[in-house]
Design a protein around this motif. Structure first.
Motif, PDB file in Angstrom:
ATOM      1  N   PRO A   1      20.235  10.126  31.199  1.00 29.06           N
ATOM      2  CA  PRO A   1      19.828   8.858  31.884  1.00 29.06           C
ATOM      3  C   PRO A   1      19.617   7.772  31.277  1.00 29.06           C
ATOM      4  O   PRO A   1      20.033   6.626  31.666  1.00 29.06           O
ATOM      5  N   ARG A   2      19.246   7.795  29.958  1.00 30.58           N
ATOM      6  CA  ARG A   2      19.091   6.721  28.780  1.00 30.58           C
ATOM      7  C   ARG A   2      20.436   6.371  28.199  1.00 30.58           C
ATOM      8  O   ARG A   2      20.445   5.188  27.696  1.00 30.58           O
ATOM      9  N   ALA A   3      21.168   7.256  28.238  1.00 34.07           N
ATOM     10  CA  ALA A   3      22.685   7.092  27.553  1.00 34.07           C
ATOM     11  C   ALA A   3      23.325   6.203  28.199  1.00 34.07           C
ATOM     12  O   ALA A   3      24.453   5.584  27.732  1.00 34.07           O
ATOM     13  N   VAL A   4      23.223   6.094  29.584  1.00 31.62           N
ATOM     14  CA  VAL A   4      24.281   5.243  30.459  1.00 31.62           C
ATOM     15  C   VAL A   4      24.276   3.754  29.916  1.00 31.62           C
ATOM     16  O   VAL A   4      25.436   3.352  29.764  1.00 31.62           O
ATOM     17  N   PRO A   5      23.177   3.020  29.854  1.00 32.80           N
ATOM     18  CA  PRO A   5      23.627   1.737  28.973  1.00 32.80           C
ATOM     19  C   PRO A   5      24.213   1.793  27.573  1.00 32.80           C
ATOM     20  O   PRO A   5      24.911   0.720  27.517  1.00 32.80           O
ATOM     21  N   ILE A   6      23.980   2.735  26.854  1.00 31.71           N
ATOM     22  CA  ILE A   6      24.566   2.747  25.767  1.00 31.71           C
ATOM     23  C   ILE A   6      25.901   2.974  25.542  1.00 31.71           C
ATOM     24  O   ILE A   6      26.920   2.360  24.936  1.00 31.71           O
ATOM     25  N   VAL A   7      26.473   3.939  26.645  1.00 36.15           N
ATOM     26  CA  VAL A   7      27.969   4.115  26.737  1.00 36.15           C
ATOM     27  C   VAL A   7      28.522   2.783  27.332  1.00 36.15           C
ATOM     28  O   VAL A   7      29.609   2.485  26.953  1.00 36.15           O
ATOM     29  N   GLU A   8      27.977   2.130  28.421  1.00 34.52           N
ATOM     30  CA  GLU A   8      28.395   0.771  28.924  1.00 34.52           C
ATOM     31  C   GLU A   8      28.466  -0.328  27.688  1.00 34.52           C
ATOM     32  O   GLU A   8      29.416  -1.030  27.486  1.00 34.52           O
ATOM     33  N   ALA A   9      27.547  -0.288  26.723  1.00 33.95           N
ATOM     34  CA  ALA A   9      27.328  -1.275  25.741  1.00 33.95           C
ATOM     35  C   ALA A   9      28.591  -0.744  24.710  1.00 33.95           C
ATOM     36  O   ALA A   9      29.317  -1.879  24.237  1.00 33.95           O
ATOM     37  N   MET A  10      28.989   0.353  24.270  1.00 33.67           N
ATOM     38  CA  MET A  10      29.864   0.622  23.513  1.00 33.67           C
ATOM     39  C   MET A  10      31.252   0.255  24.021  1.00 33.67           C
ATOM     40  O   MET A  10      32.363  -0.151  23.426  1.00 33.67           O
ATOM     41  N   ALA A  11      31.395   0.538  25.404  1.00 34.68           N
ATOM     42  CA  ALA A  11      32.827   0.087  26.042  1.00 34.68           C
ATOM     43  C   ALA A  11      32.896  -1.203  25.866  1.00 34.68           C
ATOM     44  O   ALA A  11      33.952  -1.795  25.716  1.00 34.68           O
ATOM     45  N   ALA A  12      32.155  -1.928  26.244  1.00 33.14           N
ATOM     46  CA  ALA A  12      32.136  -3.360  26.293  1.00 33.14           C
ATOM     47  C   ALA A  12      32.426  -4.032  25.024  1.00 33.14           C
ATOM     48  O   ALA A  12      33.345  -4.909  24.546  1.00 33.14           O
ATOM     49  N   ILE A  13      31.833  -3.543  23.983  1.00 26.87           N
ATOM     50  CA  ILE A  13      32.236  -3.944  22.542  1.00 26.87           C
ATOM     51  C   ILE A  13      33.724  -3.862  22.100  1.00 26.87           C
ATOM     52  O   ILE A  13      34.405  -4.719  21.489  1.00 26.87           O
ATOM     53  N   VAL A  14      34.294  -2.491  22.809  1.00 28.33           N
ATOM     54  CA  VAL A  14      35.546  -2.240  22.293  1.00 28.33           C
ATOM     55  C   VAL A  14      36.371  -2.994  23.051  1.00 28.33           C
ATOM     56  O   VAL A  14      37.396  -3.545  22.520  1.00 28.33           O
ATOM     57  N   ILE A  15      36.153  -3.308  24.346  1.00 26.23           N
ATOM     58  CA  ILE A  15      37.036  -3.898  25.293  1.00 26.23           C
ATOM     59  C   ILE A  15      37.288  -5.396  24.724  1.00 26.23           C
ATOM     60  O   ILE A  15      38.067  -6.080  24.682  1.00 26.23           O
TER      61      ILE A  15
END
Length: 361
Positions: free
Chosen positions: A333-347
């Motif tokens: 549940p708390r990992a959801v924004p972490i996954v989004e954050a790392m994807a945003a950094i990569v993109i």
């Protein structure tokens, strides 16, 4: 060296779980971006502890402080430093493992590598470090939003409870409507109860976070070693407790024939090139093709459980490790924004790299 990520949009994180603060320095952010502090804080609030009884009860405000790189509400193009002070450390909860190695933690490997370790909450190996990633990722999201790119992650599995509905048929706006962050409210209730039952047993359980990216332009990704999916995989596998990454059809694709799996390319009346199917997950040859990018990230059960476990200490003596402290029974549940954050950094990093690929004609 291991605390730096990115080529142009580059982040450098610092801090430990029970240290004074955690933070990030971001270099390469374009100048003139409207710096929405409220949005960045809202992203940190999605990650912070104490959100419900199925998350760690550590109480942290996680209030962001911007130290540099912003003037009159806009980014200046210079390094942006952001800081979050730690406030609710209970280091005494870890005094009993000062010389003990907890099973499946980084205790032994850190000690073997460095000859010492910060045993308080895992030190640098703690998921507390991801505060810095979420802050930097929120900044990347601000830039990407101006480019029409949207990144949404959600919990698609907890233990054996799986979301079977295709992402195209989900109402992703429901993701934030429940504590589990699953867009299916009925399944979310079942997941919540399951995690809570596991918590009461003093145990933990793993899960899967799925991500869906729309509006990504064609052409992001670098041959040969910096393929887009390779960098997404690296970014996701660098998150604490992640054990697996797959994109597009993933491992299910091995069961198909080429005639079934190939994505047929068509040109629509308006000149848009697209594919009839998207088994490729929006990436072909390591480069984005304009279709939605989707991937799954597998998280293991949290290593700290409230049960006694056999292990050894720094002398090699056999001991029994007792679980203490405040921990998530399930991290997804708390990992959801972490996954989004790392994807945003990569993109965003790849988008900025593309700006220097072709000379204007």
């Amino acid at each position: 060296m291991g605390s730096i990520y990115g080529k142009i949009f580059q982040i450098s994180t610092f801090g430990e779980s029970h240290g004074v603060a955690v933070g990030v320095v971001v270099q390469g952010c374009p100048a003139g971006i409207s710096f929405d502090l409220e949005f960045i804080q809202s992203e940190l609030d999605r990650r912070k502890p104490g959100q419900s009884r199925i998350t760690t009860q550590r109480k942290e405000a996680d209030s962001i402080e911007v130290v540099s790189g912003v003037f009159e509400g806009k980014t200046t193009g210079t390094p942006i430093a952001m800081l979050v002070w730690n406030g609710d450390q209970r280091s005494k909860d870890y005094s009993h493992i000062a010389d003990q190695f907890r099973p499946s933690h980084a205790d032994y490997t850190y000690f073997a590598k460095y000859g010492l370790r910060d045993y308080r909450g895992g030190g640098r190996s703690s998921a507390r470090e991801t505060v810095a990633r979420v802050a930097a990722g929120a900044l990347a999201k601000l830039v990407l939003s101006q480019l029409g790119v949207k990144i949404t992650a959600y919990v698609s599995q907890v233990g054996t409870l799986k979301l079977s509905t295709p992402v195209e048929q989900l109402d992703l706006s429901l993701t934030e409507s429940n504590a589990v962050r699953c867009p299916d409210p009925v399944l979310a209730d079942q997941m919540f109860q399951y995690i809570d039952d596991i918590r009461k047993q003093g145990d933990s359980v793993g899960g899967v976070v799925s991500a869906y990216i729309t509006g990504c332009p064609v052409g992001l990704g670098e041959p040969v070693f910096d393929k887009l999916h390779a960098e997404l995989g690296k970014a996701m596998l660098s998150i604490n407790a992640v054990k697996g990454f797959e994109y597009g059809s993933g491992f299910d694709g091995v069961e198909k024939k080429g005639s079934e799996h190939n994505d047929v390319i068509v040109k629509e009346a308006d000149g848009t090139v697209r594919t009839l199917t998207n088994h490729s997950g929006g990436i072909q040859g390591g480069i984005s093709n304009g279709e939605p990018i989707y991937f799954r990230v597998g998280f293991k059960p949290v290593a700290t459980i409230m049960q006694d476990q056999d292990s050894i200490n720094e002398k090699g003596d056999k001991i029994t490790v007792s679980g203490k402290g405040r921990h998530d029974p399930c991290v997804v549940p708390r990992a959801v924004p972490i996954v989004e954050a790392m994807a945003a950094i990569v993109i965003l990093d790849f988008y900025l790299r593309n700006r220097v690929i072709q000379m204007p004609s």
